[in-house]
Design a protein around this motif. Structure first.
Motif, PDB file in Angstrom:
ATOM      1  N   SER A   3       1.115  -0.862  -0.138  1.00  0.00           N
ATOM      2  CA  SER A   3       0.044  -0.129  -0.270  1.00  0.00           C
ATOM      3  C   SER A   3       1.367   1.170   0.011  1.00  0.00           C
ATOM      4  N   THR A 102       1.643   0.077  -7.242  1.00  0.00           N
ATOM      5  CA  THR A 102       0.463   0.317  -6.595  1.00  0.00           C
ATOM      6  C   THR A 102       0.240   1.496  -6.793  1.00  0.00           C
ATOM      7  N   THR A 105      -3.369   7.389  -3.289  1.00  0.00           N
ATOM      8  CA  THR A 105      -4.405   8.436  -3.476  1.00  0.00           C
ATOM      9  C   THR A 105      -3.844   9.398  -5.150  1.00  0.00           C
TER      10      THR A 105
ATOM     11  N   TYR B  36      -6.175   0.336 -15.890  1.00  0.00           N
ATOM     12  CA  TYR B  36      -6.818   1.553 -14.617  1.00  0.00           C
ATOM     13  C   TYR B  36      -8.074   2.029 -14.607  1.00  0.00           C
ATOM     14  N   ARG B  37      -7.945   2.314 -13.701  1.00  0.00           N
ATOM     15  CA  ARG B  37      -9.903   2.747 -13.749  1.00  0.00           C
ATOM     16  C   ARG B  37      -9.936   3.932 -12.970  1.00  0.00           C
ATOM     17  N   GLN B  38      -9.878   5.111 -12.972  1.00  0.00           N
ATOM     18  CA  GLN B  38      -9.739   6.058 -11.768  1.00  0.00           C
ATOM     19  C   GLN B  38     -11.387   6.295 -11.524  1.00  0.00           C
ATOM     20  N   GLN B  42     -10.320   9.658  -6.725  1.00  0.00           N
ATOM     21  CA  GLN B  42      -9.290   8.820  -6.346  1.00  0.00           C
ATOM     22  C   GLN B  42      -8.117   8.242  -7.416  1.00  0.00           C
ATOM     23  N   SER B  43      -7.442   7.137  -6.339  1.00  0.00           N
ATOM     24  CA  SER B  43      -6.625   7.358  -7.523  1.00  0.00           C
ATOM     25  C   SER B  43      -6.478   6.104  -8.362  1.00  0.00           C
ATOM     26  N   MET B  45      -6.965   2.451 -10.253  1.00  0.00           N
ATOM     27  CA  MET B  45      -7.085   0.989  -9.857  1.00  0.00           C
ATOM     28  C   MET B  45      -6.682  -0.130 -10.579  1.00  0.00           C
ATOM     29  N   MET B  47      -6.973  -2.790 -13.721  1.00  0.00           N
ATOM     30  CA  MET B  47      -7.729  -4.016 -13.440  1.00  0.00           C
ATOM     31  C   MET B  47      -7.251  -5.454 -14.194  1.00  0.00           C
ATOM     32  N   GLU B  59      -7.338  -8.531 -12.164  1.00  0.00           N
ATOM     33  CA  GLU B  59      -7.293  -8.052 -10.598  1.00  0.00           C
ATOM     34  C   GLU B  59      -8.575  -9.236  -9.617  1.00  0.00           C
TER      35      GLU B  59
END
Lengths: 113, 116
Positions: A3, A102, A105, B36-38, B42-43, B45, B47, B59
């Protein structure tokens, strides 16, 4: 699991101010660490990276040092400009080539005149 | 160098239709691409991870039958959102890695999908 934790934004600074955006991570092994920047309406761009402890990544006046003892990779710039306004993402990668990232935010930076 | 493009940049579709998003590495061959999905504020993620010539690795929690990924060549990967619904509305971003020897990813500009 792995994380990344970043300070929450937005961060608002006047031009020529000193910038610090904190980033800490949790990971097993020896990850590579990255800072990506996302300008309004654009995709992420690699800003800088460090691949091992005590490495310092630097680019465009920004720098960050890989601190294994504090599991940190704080982003700093001595004098920000309006054009630095963007969202900054800290990320870690593992697994060598083509490793999964990773992300934190993200921290929005707004620089004003 | 290391430029990644996405097409389209924005797409609006009706619920129930399918949408295909293309990701191209313009000046290098990418054996691995990521999708990825945003979500807003937010950050990113992850996929799925897409390797040329093989099935994508998804994922946990990502529906492989809904988000179809094809990596048919070393410069092109596609993401198809099948039977899209409003909750699929998001910003989809791809990235590509240079060939062996680097862990840096190069990102496309993203595709904004809006499902009505």
């Amino acid at each position: 699991g792995d994380s990344v934790t970043q300070m929450e934004g937005p961060v608002t600074l006047s031009e020529e101010a000193f910038l610090t955006i904190n980033c800490t991570y949790t990971a097993t092994g020896y990850p590579s660490l990255f800072w990506y920047v996302q300008y309004p309406g654009e995709g992420l761009q690699l800003l800088l990276k460090a691949t091992k402890a005590d490495d310092k990544g630097s680019n465009k006046g920004f720098e960050a040092t890989y601190r294994k003892e504090t599991t940190s990779f704080h982003l700093e710039k001595g004098s920000v400009q309006v054009s630095d306004s963007a969202v900054y993402f800290c990320a870690l990668g593992k697994g060598g080539t083509a490793s999964k990232l990773t992300f934190g935010t993200g921290t929005r930076l707004q620089v004003t005149l | 160098g290391a430029v990644v493009s996405q097409h389209p940049s924005r797409v609006i579709c009706k619920s129930g239709t399918s949408v295909k998003i293309e990701c191209r590495s313009l000046d290098f061959q990418a054996t691995t691409m990521f999708w990825y999905r945003q979500f807003p504020k937010q950050s990113l993620m992850l996929m799925a991870t897409s390797n040329e010539g093989s099935k994508a690795t998804y994922e946990q929690g990502v529906e492989k039958d809904k988000f179809l990924i094809n990596h048919a060549s070393l410069t092109l990967s596609t993401l198809t959102v099948t039977s899209a619904h409003p909750e699929d509305s998001s910003f989809y971003i791809c990235s590509a890695s240079l060939p062996s020897g680097t862990d840096t990813q190069y990102f496309g500009p993203g595709t904004r999908l809006t499902v009505l």
